[in-house]
Design a protein around this motif. Structure first.
Motif, short mmCIF file in Angstrom:
data_model
loop_
_atom_site.label_atom_id
_atom_site.label_comp_id
_atom_site.label_asym_id
_atom_site.label_seq_id
_atom_site.Cartn_x
_atom_site.Cartn_y
_atom_site.Cartn_z
N ASP A 56 0.82 -1.21 0.00
CA ASP A 56 0.00 0.00 0.00
C ASP A 56 0.85 1.26 0.00
O ASP A 56 0.56 2.22 -0.72
CB ASP A 56 -0.93 0.02 1.21
N ARG A 57 1.93 1.25 0.79
CA ARG A 57 2.80 2.42 0.86
C ARG A 57 3.50 2.66 -0.48
O ARG A 57 3.63 3.79 -0.92
CB ARG A 57 3.83 2.28 1.97
N TRP A 58 3.94 1.58 -1.14
CA TRP A 58 4.60 1.75 -2.43
C TRP A 58 3.64 2.38 -3.43
O TRP A 58 4.02 3.24 -4.21
CB TRP A 58 5.12 0.41 -2.97
N GLN A 59 2.39 1.98 -3.42
CA GLN A 59 1.42 2.55 -4.35
C GLN A 59 1.22 4.03 -4.10
O GLN A 59 0.93 4.79 -5.02
CB GLN A 59 0.11 1.78 -4.28
N GLU A 60 1.40 4.46 -2.87
CA GLU A 60 1.26 5.88 -2.54
C GLU A 60 2.49 6.69 -2.92
O GLU A 60 2.37 7.84 -3.30
CB GLU A 60 1.01 6.05 -1.04
N ILE A 61 3.70 6.10 -2.78
CA ILE A 61 4.92 6.88 -2.96
C ILE A 61 5.65 6.61 -4.27
O ILE A 61 6.72 7.16 -4.50
CB ILE A 61 5.90 6.68 -1.78
N ALA A 62 5.08 5.77 -5.13
CA ALA A 62 5.75 5.48 -6.41
C ALA A 62 6.00 6.80 -7.14
O ALA A 62 5.12 7.65 -7.23
CB ALA A 62 4.88 4.56 -7.25
N PRO A 63 7.23 6.97 -7.67
CA PRO A 63 7.57 8.25 -8.31
C PRO A 63 6.76 8.55 -9.56
O PRO A 63 6.52 9.71 -9.87
CB PRO A 63 9.06 8.12 -8.62
N ASP A 64 6.34 7.52 -10.28
CA ASP A 64 5.53 7.73 -11.48
C ASP A 64 4.81 6.42 -11.83
O ASP A 64 5.07 5.38 -11.24
CB ASP A 64 6.39 8.22 -12.65
N ASP A 65 3.92 6.51 -12.81
CA ASP A 65 3.15 5.33 -13.20
C ASP A 65 4.02 4.23 -13.79
O ASP A 65 3.75 3.04 -13.60
CB ASP A 65 2.05 5.72 -14.20
N ALA A 66 5.05 4.60 -14.51
CA ALA A 66 5.92 3.59 -15.12
C ALA A 66 6.63 2.78 -14.04
O ALA A 66 6.73 1.56 -14.14
CB ALA A 66 6.93 4.27 -16.05
N ALA A 67 7.13 3.45 -13.02
CA ALA A 67 7.80 2.74 -11.91
C ALA A 67 6.81 1.86 -11.17
O ALA A 67 7.13 0.72 -10.81
CB ALA A 67 8.43 3.74 -10.95
N LEU A 68 5.61 2.36 -10.98
CA LEU A 68 4.57 1.58 -10.30
C LEU A 68 4.27 0.31 -11.09
O LEU A 68 4.22 -0.79 -10.52
CB LEU A 68 3.31 2.42 -10.13
N ARG A 69 4.08 0.43 -12.40
CA ARG A 69 3.79 -0.74 -13.23
C ARG A 69 4.96 -1.72 -13.24
O ARG A 69 4.76 -2.93 -13.15
CB ARG A 69 3.45 -0.30 -14.66
N ARG A 70 6.16 -1.20 -13.37
CA ARG A 70 7.34 -2.08 -13.43
C ARG A 70 7.51 -2.85 -12.13
O ARG A 70 7.76 -4.06 -12.14
CB ARG A 70 8.58 -1.25 -13.74
N VAL A 71 7.39 -2.17 -11.01
CA VAL A 71 7.51 -2.84 -9.71
C VAL A 71 6.41 -3.88 -9.55
O VAL A 71 6.66 -4.99 -9.10
CB VAL A 71 7.51 -1.82 -8.55
N ASN A 72 5.18 -3.53 -9.93
CA ASN A 72 4.08 -4.48 -9.81
C ASN A 72 4.31 -5.72 -10.69
O ASN A 72 4.01 -6.84 -10.27
CB ASN A 72 2.75 -3.82 -10.14
N GLN A 73 4.85 -5.52 -11.89
CA GLN A 73 5.14 -6.66 -12.77
C GLN A 73 6.21 -7.57 -12.16
O GLN A 73 6.06 -8.79 -12.14
CB GLN A 73 5.58 -6.17 -14.14
N LEU A 74 7.27 -6.96 -11.66
CA LEU A 74 8.33 -7.76 -11.04
C LEU A 74 7.82 -8.45 -9.77
O LEU A 74 8.17 -9.60 -9.50
CB LEU A 74 9.53 -6.87 -10.69
N ALA A 75 7.00 -7.75 -9.01
CA ALA A 75 6.46 -8.33 -7.77
C ALA A 75 5.55 -9.51 -8.07
O ALA A 75 5.56 -10.51 -7.34
CB ALA A 75 5.73 -7.27 -6.96
N ASN A 76 4.75 -9.42 -9.13
CA ASN A 76 3.89 -10.55 -9.50
C ASN A 76 4.71 -11.78 -9.83
O ASN A 76 4.37 -12.90 -9.43
CB ASN A 76 2.98 -10.18 -10.66
N ALA A 77 5.80 -11.60 -10.55
CA ALA A 77 6.68 -12.72 -10.86
C ALA A 77 7.34 -13.24 -9.59
O ALA A 77 7.45 -14.45 -9.39
CB ALA A 77 7.73 -12.29 -11.87
#
Length: 132
Positions: A63-84
């Motif tokens: 939840d905190r990462w979703q709030e502080i992600a610097p931009d949408d691209a970083a949010l998507r990239r982290v979420n993709q890596l986290a899913n894997a």
């Protein structure tokens, strides 16, 4: 309530079922937190500091990462890596889970790590033995 009619027993079983469902939800949230923390660290975003043991709540890191992600691209990239990473974490044993959690600053006791590993092992076994 009456001891012989079983009303208390039914209510107790329902409460246990809710507790078990919440516990399983926490297992998923804990693994998601470990995966998010690993992905954030892997991509060089040091702004995400793991919480201390006394104030950790499963799902808080995600939840905190979703709030502080610097931009949408970083949010998507982290979420993709986290899913894997989440799929990989579900395959780990208790000792590996505890080590992964410690490495990324997620407080996880050996007992809870064993419960999580047992839960996902049971799920894998259930899928492997499913017969129509």
């Amino acid at each position: 309530m009456c001891q012989t009619c079983g009303s208390d027993d039914a209510a107790g079983q329902a409460e246990q079922a809710v507790d078990a469902a919440l516990r399983v939800r926490h297992f998923h949230l804990i693994l998601a937190d470990i995966a998010i923390a690993a992905a954030v660290k892997g991509l060089g975003h040091a702004d995400l500091a793991a919480t201390g043991e006394q104030d950790y709540v499963p799902g808080a890191v995600r939840d905190r990462w979703q709030e502080i992600a610097p931009d949408d691209a970083a949010l998507r990239r982290v979420n993709q890596l986290a899913n894997a990473g989440l799929a990989s974490l579900q395959q780990q044993g208790a000792e590996q889970l505890a080590a992964s959690a410690a490495r990324y600053g997620i407080p996880l006791s050996p007992a809870i790590a064993a419960d999580i590993a047992g839960h996902f092992s049971g799920r894998r076994d259930a899928v492997m033995t499913y017969d129509r």
